[in-house]
Design a protein around this motif. Structure first.
Motif, PDB file in Angstrom:
ATOM      1  N   ARG A 197     -14.904  23.104 -15.235  1.00 24.97           N
ATOM      2  CA  ARG A 197     -14.883  21.671 -14.994  1.00 24.97           C
ATOM      3  C   ARG A 197     -15.522  20.894 -16.126  1.00 24.97           C
ATOM      4  O   ARG A 197     -15.368  19.682 -16.217  1.00 24.97           O
ATOM      5  CB  ARG A 197     -15.596  21.368 -13.671  1.00 24.97           C
ATOM      6  N   THR A 243       2.379  11.338  -3.880  1.00 20.63           N
ATOM      7  CA  THR A 243       1.181  10.672  -3.346  1.00 20.63           C
ATOM      8  C   THR A 243       1.458  10.140  -1.950  1.00 20.63           C
ATOM      9  O   THR A 243       0.631  10.237  -1.053  1.00 20.63           O
ATOM     10  CB  THR A 243       0.753   9.493  -4.244  1.00 20.63           C
ATOM     11  N   PRO A 267      -8.598  -7.129  21.293  1.00 24.04           N
ATOM     12  CA  PRO A 267      -9.218  -7.804  22.440  1.00 24.04           C
ATOM     13  C   PRO A 267      -8.752  -7.152  23.732  1.00 24.04           C
ATOM     14  O   PRO A 267      -9.356  -7.312  24.775  1.00 24.04           O
ATOM     15  CB  PRO A 267      -8.723  -9.235  22.374  1.00 24.04           C
ATOM     16  N   ALA A 323       7.543   8.082 -18.870  1.00 21.73           N
ATOM     17  CA  ALA A 323       6.506   7.595 -17.951  1.00 21.73           C
ATOM     18  C   ALA A 323       7.084   7.358 -16.561  1.00 21.73           C
ATOM     19  O   ALA A 323       6.471   7.713 -15.554  1.00 21.73           O
ATOM     20  CB  ALA A 323       5.872   6.314 -18.500  1.00 21.73           C
ATOM     21  N   TYR A 346       7.621  10.642 -14.590  1.00 22.23           N
ATOM     22  CA  TYR A 346       6.373  11.132 -14.002  1.00 22.23           C
ATOM     23  C   TYR A 346       5.939  10.231 -12.852  1.00 22.23           C
ATOM     24  O   TYR A 346       5.488  10.690 -11.814  1.00 22.23           O
ATOM     25  CB  TYR A 346       5.253  11.173 -15.048  1.00 22.23           C
ATOM     26  N   TYR A 347       6.066   8.922 -13.080  1.00 17.86           N
ATOM     27  CA  TYR A 347       5.601   7.976 -12.067  1.00 17.86           C
ATOM     28  C   TYR A 347       6.324   8.193 -10.748  1.00 17.86           C
ATOM     29  O   TYR A 347       5.698   8.300  -9.694  1.00 17.86           O
ATOM     30  CB  TYR A 347       5.801   6.536 -12.554  1.00 17.86           C
ATOM     31  N   TYR A 364     -10.821  23.887  -9.615  1.00 18.07           N
ATOM     32  CA  TYR A 364     -10.660  22.675  -8.819  1.00 18.07           C
ATOM     33  C   TYR A 364     -10.236  22.988  -7.398  1.00 18.07           C
ATOM     34  O   TYR A 364     -10.700  22.377  -6.447  1.00 18.07           O
ATOM     35  CB  TYR A 364      -9.665  21.723  -9.494  1.00 18.07           C
ATOM     36  N   LYS A 371       0.821  16.518 -13.750  1.00 15.15           N
ATOM     37  CA  LYS A 371       0.417  15.723 -14.911  1.00 15.15           C
ATOM     38  C   LYS A 371      -0.117  16.603 -16.024  1.00 15.15           C
ATOM     39  O   LYS A 371       0.097  16.340 -17.207  1.00 15.15           O
ATOM     40  CB  LYS A 371      -0.618  14.678 -14.502  1.00 15.15           C
ATOM     41  N   ALA A 417     -11.561  -2.509  25.807  1.00 13.55           N
ATOM     42  CA  ALA A 417     -12.696  -2.947  26.604  1.00 13.55           C
ATOM     43  C   ALA A 417     -13.964  -3.127  25.820  1.00 13.55           C
ATOM     44  O   ALA A 417     -14.967  -2.499  26.071  1.00 13.55           O
ATOM     45  CB  ALA A 417     -12.918  -1.942  27.725  1.00 13.55           C
ATOM     46  N   THR A 418     -13.920  -3.963  24.810  1.00 17.05           N
ATOM     47  CA  THR A 418     -15.192  -4.304  24.165  1.00 17.05           C
ATOM     48  C   THR A 418     -15.351  -5.797  24.259  1.00 17.05           C
ATOM     49  O   THR A 418     -14.372  -6.530  24.356  1.00 17.05           O
ATOM     50  CB  THR A 418     -15.199  -3.921  22.676  1.00 17.05           C
ATOM     51  N   ASP A 419     -16.534  -6.240  24.162  1.00 16.70           N
ATOM     52  CA  ASP A 419     -16.778  -7.665  24.346  1.00 16.70           C
ATOM     53  C   ASP A 419     -16.392  -8.467  23.125  1.00 16.70           C
ATOM     54  O   ASP A 419     -16.082  -9.638  23.202  1.00 16.70           O
ATOM     55  CB  ASP A 419     -18.267  -7.872  24.628  1.00 16.70           C
ATOM     56  N   ASN A 420     -16.501  -7.833  21.972  1.00 18.61           N
ATOM     57  CA  ASN A 420     -16.236  -8.585  20.751  1.00 18.61           C
ATOM     58  C   ASN A 420     -14.745  -8.711  20.549  1.00 18.61           C
ATOM     59  O   ASN A 420     -14.295  -9.000  19.516  1.00 18.61           O
ATOM     60  CB  ASN A 420     -16.866  -7.880  19.562  1.00 18.61           C
ATOM     61  N   CYS A 427       5.246  11.601  -9.154  1.00 24.62           N
ATOM     62  CA  CYS A 427       3.883  11.640  -8.632  1.00 24.62           C
ATOM     63  C   CYS A 427       3.666  10.617  -7.531  1.00 24.62           C
ATOM     64  O   CYS A 427       2.962  10.875  -6.556  1.00 24.62           O
ATOM     65  CB  CYS A 427       2.874  11.424  -9.769  1.00 24.62           C
ATOM     66  N   PHE A 428       4.263   9.474  -7.688  1.00 23.89           N
ATOM     67  CA  PHE A 428       4.121   8.440  -6.669  1.00 23.89           C
ATOM     68  C   PHE A 428       4.691   8.927  -5.346  1.00 23.89           C
ATOM     69  O   PHE A 428       4.089   8.756  -4.282  1.00 23.89           O
ATOM     70  CB  PHE A 428       4.856   7.183  -7.145  1.00 23.89           C
TER      71      PHE A 428
END
Lengths: 245, 247, 233
Positions: B72, B215, B241, B204, B207-208, B112, B168, B244-247, B211-212
């Motif tokens: 690494r 992802t 809302p 580019a 690869y984009y 890794y 990559k 069941a919470t008050d906020n 990889c995209f």
């Protein structure tokens, strides 16, 4: 004497869902108001509108004569005059207990150095935690953190303190220490609005109980009256459920 | 910019499969094969290293830890050069650029992958290990039947991300003349000479998109895992809302 | 395969000079790229924080591009491709100056900015919303809340990722050799070519990279410990 807080026909929606419906009410100076009711009734939403942590679509909230939700409201100035205590304490973890308390006064009121420290220590003393001034929030128990949070809110010397379920996130044995601080404040004449499930506290300390359900205040009465015999049927059911425990 | 379409039209085979069949397989196909093989071969190494790093045996732990820290700490390019130099010495004859790159990636990624798998193992609640031992399953059985299945499943999104990193990294094969897509792009550029921006832009984009897309796959997998782990039909904290919470 | 190991052979005279120059170049490259990356990342995060939808999408696209395209390819696009887009006179000027270095700094800096930006953003997102509420409820305005409550916590949160990516940036400087920048890896190859002492020259470079990476990680760990003294336990 004008009311400290005045709600006039407050309406609030989350999208399609109406969280608050036509709320009209007042809190007088020195009054202790406890809001209770089933979950989802809008209690927390209501008190969060007072310092604009929540917006409203309709109606007007006056704090000490000032329109809280007006376009020219000086919100920071206003918030520094309303003390707010959260259910999850929200202490600043990267600052010590003392620094948590002195942060706002030093930046907003320019209170620095020894004077700031002294004030903070007084407040810590009042909540019983003077010996923890140098500790960090992560080193404190839940009850201690909440007491520091109260001291932090008091540091700005607000005329009103709002409590949003201050003990709901605490282990049972720590609830008492926080409630006794709050009782002390009430006794000293602080104007308070308190959302809580602690009915004994309400009975002891409240001047008025507001019972809420489904976004409306269904009943406002004195504690003795409320707990003995509420007038609204929904409130009667609520009290009956409480007794069943 | 219209040139871009033209360039793609004229050279797409070069980009896609290199000079095949008039030469070795290259281009994007080669990139993908290289990356996939690297992941597959590096995985067992990564797994062993991870187990070594969580094992209670000090010697094993230190060897693995040193391996991981060294790999690494140095650039991939250096590892490529080392492999290029050492492997022929070790096995007595030269190897192709592709094999060199493959060995490099396996060695480099073992470190890794080790960390990813180790993270997955350590993220499991200690109760899993304790419960399994309490039932009488030994260390090895616990690891194989209880710990690893969960750890690897949880680490799936990270493993996909690592695959993207490997893809990559294959681009560095260019430096030692490995026939992958970056090399192919340089070949196209050397032919055309006047349109470097367009050619490298195409590279580019290739690869984009690749990889995209991956992802997104990783994100989808991560969401599925989160849902499965939190219980199905799970509404975690949401717009509520109606809750069941008050906020 | 008999190889006499002679480290001194490459550590003398002109070879040592080459290596030292390479180290200098590597460190310079890393430093300037890091500064560019940090400055740009802070800018991008601020842009994202404004809440403007278009700005947010643009930054997201920027980050997406730089994280999905290999650094080497980005370097090539900048060095080989971008100059052809510029005017004749600029190209002439570029041809006469040391453009490899310039484009390396730009490419590496821009690439790492994307990573730093995400690190900082994650660091800020990890702060519970109650913190903002509490500081605003006290009357601290937006700027003060950020400065005294949110950002200090954000920095602590994103420190580990920032350090990792700084080490990554440092290692990525070796890619610049592909476009002719005479940093350490390039110098190592030069020395290897002249002296045929592959093992020794590689070893020197490896040791340097390793030591420096470990130093960076160590410094980072110290920083993290210093900051989280408050938050730990």
């Amino acid at each position: 004497m004008h009311p400290m807080i005045m709600f006039s026909k407050i309406n609030k929606w989350y999208g399609e869902y109406q969280a608050l419906t036509d709320i009209t009410a007042q809190v007088q100076p020195g009054e202790v108001v406890v809001l209770c009711g089933p979950s989802g009734s809008g209690k927390s939403t209501l008190i969060r509108t007072v310092n604009r942590l929540e917006d409203i679509q309709n109606g007007q909230i006056l704090f000490d004569g000032q329109d809280v939700h007006g376009t020219d409201a000086q919100i920071n100035r206003l918030r520094s005059r309303v003390g707010f205590v959260f259910q999850s304490f929200n202490l600043f973890p990267h600052l010590s207990v003392l620094e948590n308390i002195t942060l706002a006064p030093s930046k907003i009121r320019n209170l620095k150095g020894a004077a700031a420290k002294q004030k903070a220590m007084e407040l810590l003393d009042r909540v019983g935690l003077a010996h923890k001034a140098g500790a960090y929030p992560a080193q404190l128990s839940g009850g201690q953190q909440q007491r520091v949070a109260i001291a932090r809110a008091l540091a700005m010397e607000p005329p009103v303190m709002l409590f949003d379920e201050p003990t709901s996130a605490l282990d049972p044995e720590m609830v008492g220490e926080v409630l006794s601080v709050m009782k002390g404040l009430a006794k000293d004449g602080m104007t308070m609005m308190c959302v809580t499930h602690e009915m004994n506290f309400a009975r002891e300390v409240a001047d008025t109980i507001w019972f809420m359900d489904a976004g409306q205040i269904l009943e406002k009465s004195k504690p003795e009256a409320f707990f003995l015999q509420p007038s609204h049927p929904r409130a009667q059911r609520f009290i009956a459920d409480l007794r069943a425990h | 910019m219209f040139d871009i379409v033209e360039i793609v039209q004229q050279n797409w085979t070069l980009f896609l499969i290199g000079q095949y069949p008039h030469g070795p397989l290259g281009g994007l196909a080669s990139t993908l094969i290289l990356a996939a093989l690297a992941l597959l071969l590096a995985f067992p190494f990564g797994l062993l290293l991870a187990l070594a790093r969580v094992s209670p045996w000090k010697g094993v732990y230190w060897v693995a830890t040193t391996w991981v820290y060294v790999l690494r700490g140095i650039p991939l390019l250096m590892v490529i050069f080392w492999t290029y130099f050492l492997v022929p010495l070790l096995i007595g004859h030269n190897i192709t650029g592709f094999m060199t790159m493959l060995c490099t990636l396996v060695i480099y990624q073992s470190a890794y992958l080790c960390e990813i798998i180790r993270g997955g193992i350590q993220a499991l609640p200690a109760g899993q290990y304790e419960a399994s031992r309490a039932l009488g399953l030994g260390y090895l059985r616990t690891t194989v039947w209880v710990i690893l299945p969960q750890a690897l499943y949880n680490a799936l999104p990270s493993l996909i991300s690592q695959f993207i990193s490997i893809i990559k990294e294959t681009s560095l094969g260019y430096v030692i003349n490995v026939q992958e897509v970056t090399f192919a792009a340089n070949q196209v550029n050397n032919q055309l000479l006047t349109k470097p921006f367009q050619v490298f832009f195409i590279l580019a984009i290739i690869y984009y998109l690749l990889c995209f897309g991956l992802t997104h796959l990783a994100g989808w997998v991560e969401r599925r895992i989160a849902r499965k782990r939190l219980g199905d039909g799970g509404h975690t904290a949401s717009s509520g809302p109606l809750l069941a919470t008050d906020n | 395969m008999k190889h006499d190991f002679d480290l001194a052979a490459i550590l003398r005279g002109e070879y040592a000079e080459l290596i030292v120059k390479g180290i200098e170049m590597t460190l310079q490259l890393a430093l300037f790229a890091w500064l560019l990356a940090m400055a740009l990342a802070l800018f991008l995060v601020t842009v994202r924080l404004t809440g403007n939808k278009l700005a947010d999408r643009l930054v997201a696209a920027y980050v997406s591009y730089h994280r999905n395209v290999p650094t080497l390819v980005q370097l090539m696009l900048w060095y080989f491709g971008v100059p052809t887009l510029l005017s004749e006179s600029t190209q002439l000027w570029l041809a006469n100056h040391n453009t490899e270095y310039l484009f390396s700094v730009i490419a590496l800096g821009l690439c790492q900015a994307a990573y730093f930006c995400e690190d900082i953003r994650s660091g800020l997102r990890a702060i519970p919303s109650g913190q903002t509420e509490a500081s605003r409820a006290l009357g601290l305005g937006y700027v003060r809340s950020m400065r005294y409550v949110i950002l200090p916590q954000g920095v602590r949160n994103c420190l580990p990722s920032l350090i990792n990516h700084t080490v990554l940036l440092f290692k990525n400087t070796s890619l610049a050799m592909a476009i002719g920048v005479m940093e350490l890896t390039y110098a190592t190859r030069e020395v290897e070519n002249y002296t045929f002492r592959t093992f020794e020259s590689y070893l020197v470079a490896t040791v340097f990279y390793l030591v420096f990476s470990l130093l960076l990680m160590g410094a980072g760990a110290l920083l993290a410990r210093h900051f989280s003294k408050a938050l730990a336990r």
